[in-house]
Each structure stands twice: as structure tokens, then as C-alpha cells.
Design a protein around this motif. Sequence first.
Motif, PDB file in Angstrom:
ATOM      1  N   VAL A  31      -5.786  -0.599  -4.105  1.00  0.00           N
ATOM      2  CA  VAL A  31      -5.839  -1.018  -2.696  1.00  0.00           C
ATOM      3  C   VAL A  31      -7.181  -0.725  -2.030  1.00  0.00           C
ATOM      4  N   LEU A  32      -8.167  -0.271  -2.783  1.00  0.00           N
ATOM      5  CA  LEU A  32      -9.482  -0.036  -2.200  1.00  0.00           C
ATOM      6  C   LEU A  32     -10.010  -1.337  -1.592  1.00  0.00           C
ATOM      7  N   GLY A  33     -10.367  -1.282  -0.321  1.00  0.00           N
ATOM      8  CA  GLY A  33     -10.890  -2.456   0.363  1.00  0.00           C
ATOM      9  C   GLY A  33      -9.837  -3.365   0.946  1.00  0.00           C
ATOM     10  N   LEU A  34      -8.551  -3.030   0.778  1.00  0.00           N
ATOM     11  CA  LEU A  34      -7.475  -3.833   1.348  1.00  0.00           C
ATOM     12  C   LEU A  34      -6.995  -3.211   2.654  1.00  0.00           C
ATOM     13  N   ALA A  35      -6.359  -4.038   3.474  1.00  0.00           N
ATOM     14  CA  ALA A  35      -5.794  -3.550   4.738  1.00  0.00           C
ATOM     15  C   ALA A  35      -4.391  -3.025   4.472  1.00  0.00           C
ATOM     16  N   ILE A  36      -4.134  -1.794   4.847  1.00  0.00           N
ATOM     17  CA  ILE A  36      -2.803  -1.224   4.648  1.00  0.00           C
ATOM     18  C   ILE A  36      -1.828  -1.897   5.605  1.00  0.00           C
ATOM     19  N   ALA A  37      -0.600  -2.111   5.150  1.00  0.00           N
ATOM     20  CA  ALA A  37       0.394  -2.843   5.938  1.00  0.00           C
ATOM     21  C   ALA A  37       1.486  -1.927   6.460  1.00  0.00           C
ATOM     22  N   GLU A  38       1.194  -0.668   6.612  1.00  0.00           N
ATOM     23  CA  GLU A  38       2.150   0.288   7.173  1.00  0.00           C
ATOM     24  C   GLU A  38       1.392   1.444   7.808  1.00  0.00           C
TER      25      GLU A  38
END
Length: 405
Positions: A31-38
Motif C-alpha cells: 500500500v505504499l503510495g496508496l490512499a488508505i480507505a479507513e
Amino acid sequence: MSEPIPVEELLDRILGTVEPLSHFPQPLMEVLGLAIAEDVAAPIALPTFDNSAMDGYAVVAADVADASPEQPVRLPVVGEIGAGQANLMAMSPGSAVKIMTGAPVPAGCDAVVPYEWTDRGVARVEISEAPQVGQNIRRAGEDVAAGDLLVREGTVLGPRHLGLLAAVGRATVQARPRPRVVIISTGSELREVGTPLARDAIYDGNSFLLAAAARRAGAIAYRVGIVPDEPRAFLDALSDQLVRADLVVTSGGVSQGDYDVVKEALSPLGTVWFGTVAMQPGKPQGFGVVGEDRTPIFTLPGNPVSSYISFETFVLPALRRMMGRTPYRRPFTQARLTAPISSPPGRRQFVRAAYDDGAVTPVGGHGSHLIGDLAAADSLVVVPEDTTSVPEGAEVQVLRLDEDF
């Protein structure tokens, strides 16, 4: 031929069509560089227990309050505690316990004397300097308390976020995946790099340009082989690729020529719009959906500068929306123009430029085939539709292409 539509009209249509990808639990290293969804709250405190900040001796501060080099205090050493080896859980006044950095502080201890203040004795230790109460002890929860909000939904996860999440025991987090972007170059004149080049052929640079831009945006890019100017060949290639595509980008074949294969192949579907946009470069554009899953498709012009600027203007915001990243559009920077610019009326012009400490200098000519000038630029000066000239020294809006946002 219909009038060009404004840039904003096409962009609004795109952002109204493209939806964020569904999120699901993903391992931290994915998930590095991704937007967390929680939102993530701390399930435990950090530190989780009182522990030593130094290698030294756990003591009762009152026992060594008068210690000095001239009159050291001597205490029996009644045990040893290493990190992860908490055998001794309590100690009595009048004694000392050897303790390592990170090891749990035994009950009854209220200070740690570092090795440097002692003779490093084994059975008995000589202490020549007095610590303050609480000195060299890391208290449970002093960094993070259980229940603290650690990461807010929408945060783009960097290395420090991943370290924090791992430190509180999270193995996975909810995040939207990287969009899978299929890049297709069309044109019978194109050749793969590394192959011989005939007099009437050119190398396919666009697919590398667009695939790299998609990867830099955070997507997974699949660069497909060259497709000739044959509608059936294009449709077959597209059909083969839709199984692994969240989004498709093509370059070439969207203008008004006799061999504009993308337009010829997709127009009968009725799900892809083709037209012109009031911008330079990048006037001919196409956007819509294809296949059973209604996969978004961007059909960009074939000239490399037009293709790249179209990606920046339309595809990049769509990718960021799919990933749940905001803002969708690259922000403007204000800069002082070092040379005058002319611009056609009624079009938003994107001028290749180099930015340096608040000043911006145009690079090369306006030709949409000048990829050498594009590579030398790191910015785009954006000239509004109602502006036909900008003088030297004017403040202009600039898109800095190499800046993360």
C-alpha cells in the motif's frame, strides 16, 4: 465540424464517469503510495510498557541521590534484564538491576543509570552520578495512547505511516488498489525500439511516455505492442486487453484523417465520444467506456507532446479519482515569465517551460511533435482561453510536472 468544447467540460464528464476503485484489505508492503480507505486508531499504546532508554542499571532514585565521582554509591546487582527477556519483574530498594535498552523496567524502579555513570560492575556496581526520578525511562503510552487516531482516511501512505501501522500490529489496511492501465499505440508507421527503422517509419515513443506517466501516477501500466491502422486489428487487441484493464489509454488515430483507426473502430459502439477540445496542444480527443464492464477509455492524439499534455489534463485526474487521491488535478504554482508568449484566441495553451526559483522560461517551439523540447521542460505555463499574449515579467500559472502532490 462542431465547435471545440472547453477543457473543463470534458474533465467534468470524465470525473463524472470514472468511479473510485473498491477498497479491500491489503498487506502493508503493498500500500505504499496508496490512499488508505479507513481511519486507523491505535489498538495498543506505544510504548506498550515502561522500558529503559539506555543500557545501564535500574535503580530507586532515592538510593543514589547523593552519588558523585568523589563519593560514589555502591549497590548489589541482583539481576539482569535484556530486551525480550523479562525474567525479573520487580526489584527491592537498596539494589540495582542491569538493564538493556528497550527492556521492561521492573516494578519498584524509578530511574535508569547509564553505563557511562558507573564502573559497569557485575555483582556490585559503583554509581558516580545521580539520576532524576524518571530519567532514562520511556513511559507506556508516551508516544501513542490506545485509541489515538493514527492515520486518517484518504491519507497517502508513506514509509513513516507503514512503520507506525506495523508498530501497533496492523498487518493489513483497507486501501484502493493501483489502477491497471493498458497503453495501446496505433499506427502502421510505428516500430518497436531496438528494431531496424525504415525511411517511412518512426519508433513508438508514446507508449513508453504514457506508461511511465501512468506508473508515476501510482498505477500499474501494461504497455501493449503496436497496433496497425486496421480497425479489426485494433478491436481484437482491445478485446484481448480488457480482461486486465481498469482503464485504457490509446494514442493516435483520433483526428480527421483517412487512417484514424481508433475513431473508425470505436465510433460505431456509441459509447465513446470523439471531438475537439479548446486547448493547444491536444485538440482532438476521445473519451468513453468499452466492454461489458464499461471500462473507461481515453483516446489521445498521436503527437507526443499532445499525448502527454492530454494525459496530464485528463487521464491523471481520472487515475487519482480511481485511487481515492485528492486533489485530482495538479495544483498551480505562480511564477514570473522570463519571455513573452503569444497564444491563439479561444484555446487554453500549455507552453513547455523550465522553472527556476519563482521564474519560468519557455522551452522550444509550439510544435506538438517536439519531444526533445518536452523532455527539456519540467513545467507547463497555462495560458487561459481569453488571453492572446502574455508579456515578459507577468505572473503566470504554472504546472510543475515533476512535483508530487
